[in-house]
Design a protein around this motif. Sequence first.
Motif, PDB file in Angstrom:
ATOM      1  N   TYR A 112      23.698 -20.741  95.458  1.00 12.75           N
ATOM      2  CA  TYR A 112      23.551 -21.482  97.174  1.00 12.75           C
ATOM      3  C   TYR A 112      22.160 -21.282  97.542  1.00 12.75           C
ATOM      4  O   TYR A 112      21.813 -21.507  98.947  1.00 12.75           O
ATOM      5  CB  TYR A 112      24.977 -21.174  98.502  1.00 12.75           C
ATOM      6  N   LEU A 113      21.408 -19.886  97.395  1.00  9.34           N
ATOM      7  CA  LEU A 113      20.735 -19.139  98.143  1.00  9.34           C
ATOM      8  C   LEU A 113      18.931 -19.389  98.026  1.00  9.34           C
ATOM      9  O   LEU A 113      17.839 -19.410  98.030  1.00  9.34           O
ATOM     10  CB  LEU A 113      20.749 -17.602  98.069  1.00  9.34           C
ATOM     11  N   ASP A 114      19.340 -20.579  96.663  1.00 10.70           N
ATOM     12  CA  ASP A 114      18.280 -21.297  96.216  1.00 10.70           C
ATOM     13  C   ASP A 114      17.868 -22.535  96.199  1.00 10.70           C
ATOM     14  O   ASP A 114      17.623 -22.754  95.632  1.00 10.70           O
ATOM     15  CB  ASP A 114      18.426 -21.322  94.573  1.00 10.70           C
ATOM     16  N   GLY A 115      17.650 -23.028  97.794  1.00 13.63           N
ATOM     17  CA  GLY A 115      17.613 -24.109  98.173  1.00 13.63           C
ATOM     18  C   GLY A 115      18.261 -25.455  97.956  1.00 13.63           C
ATOM     19  O   GLY A 115      19.205 -25.463  97.377  1.00 13.63           O
ATOM     20  N   SER A 116      18.387 -26.500  98.085  1.00 15.02           N
ATOM     21  CA  SER A 116      18.812 -27.936  98.669  1.00 15.02           C
ATOM     22  C   SER A 116      19.882 -27.544  97.142  1.00 15.02           C
ATOM     23  O   SER A 116      20.391 -28.146  96.789  1.00 15.02           O
ATOM     24  CB  SER A 116      18.473 -29.021  98.677  1.00 15.02           C
ATOM     25  N   SER A 117      18.203 -27.700  95.969  1.00 15.28           N
ATOM     26  CA  SER A 117      19.645 -28.248  94.261  1.00 15.28           C
ATOM     27  C   SER A 117      20.081 -26.474  94.117  1.00 15.28           C
ATOM     28  O   SER A 117      21.773 -27.332  93.376  1.00 15.28           O
ATOM     29  CB  SER A 117      18.360 -28.117  93.196  1.00 15.28           C
ATOM     30  N   GLY A 118      20.267 -25.397  94.535  1.00 15.44           N
ATOM     31  CA  GLY A 118      20.960 -23.922  94.109  1.00 15.44           C
ATOM     32  C   GLY A 118      22.408 -24.641  95.018  1.00 15.44           C
ATOM     33  O   GLY A 118      24.020 -23.622  94.621  1.00 15.44           O
ATOM     34  N   ARG A 119      22.895 -25.212  96.138  1.00 18.48           N
ATOM     35  CA  ARG A 119      23.196 -25.413  97.194  1.00 18.48           C
ATOM     36  C   ARG A 119      23.988 -27.022  95.953  1.00 18.48           C
ATOM     37  O   ARG A 119      25.564 -26.058  96.110  1.00 18.48           O
ATOM     38  CB  ARG A 119      23.313 -25.861  98.167  1.00 18.48           C
ATOM     39  N   VAL A 120      24.117 -27.593  95.135  1.00 18.37           N
ATOM     40  CA  VAL A 120      24.956 -28.334  94.216  1.00 18.37           C
ATOM     41  C   VAL A 120      25.015 -28.247  93.336  1.00 18.37           C
ATOM     42  O   VAL A 120      26.807 -27.563  93.237  1.00 18.37           O
ATOM     43  CB  VAL A 120      23.346 -29.487  94.117  1.00 18.37           C
ATOM     44  N   ILE A 121      24.626 -26.212  92.734  1.00 16.37           N
ATOM     45  CA  ILE A 121      24.720 -25.902  91.704  1.00 16.37           C
ATOM     46  C   ILE A 121      26.110 -25.022  92.184  1.00 16.37           C
ATOM     47  O   ILE A 121      27.225 -24.785  91.253  1.00 16.37           O
ATOM     48  CB  ILE A 121      22.993 -24.894  91.023  1.00 16.37           C
TER      49      ILE A 121
END
Length: 215
Positions: A112-121
């Motif tokens: 989640y901490l990896d930006g918008s794409s991380g939130r999806v993952i």
Amino acid sequence: DMREIGCPGETVQSILGQLKDACYALPITQLSIATDHLHAHRGEVGVVTIDLGFNNIRPCLKPTLTNESCVSQGVAAVQKDLPTIMSRLQRAAGPLVHFVGLEYSDPFLAYYLDGSSGRVIAQQGLVAMNEMNSVLGSVFRVSAVSVADVPAAFLSDSVRPVTMANVGTVPENVARACAGSWMCTPPPFGPDDHPNNVGYLIIARAVVALLPRTW
């Protein structure tokens, strides 16, 4: 007596000897060692925790992609073969042995901490972990085994906003995943999806809560 027989990357299938693992030469497996030990101590009080299934889907969960087909295959493999493991362990154990099956927290919420794409993952990974936990809980209950609700102990479904040091406001499940694992730790100790001391203490308390008060 104490003996470490764990093997890195062990899956439900490698424990059964269906796949080669990194530690043992067939016909010896982690399961054969465990059942031999239980046979040899049938008259003793004991606790057996079942911590299997995570490695069946771990390769499917990446910081850039959750392979949903891979997850489905891994979950199906656990559903098919974990009952065999449970049956063999329970047959080998004496009447004073108490079994506890573990469901899993989700360390990959840290993506989640990896930006918008991380939130999806992170959300995709949580769905995958919930699928695995559903199967694990079902198998354990059919086997009449107590189920340690580790996800609840880690607040894995809580999206309540909390403040995380040096990060800011994040969902509570993300903060708990970071606090209980090495996922948010910089090298050389992280990132790593294994629990840290805090995480293992949370897991241990979830197990202890299910043990008999008297034996």
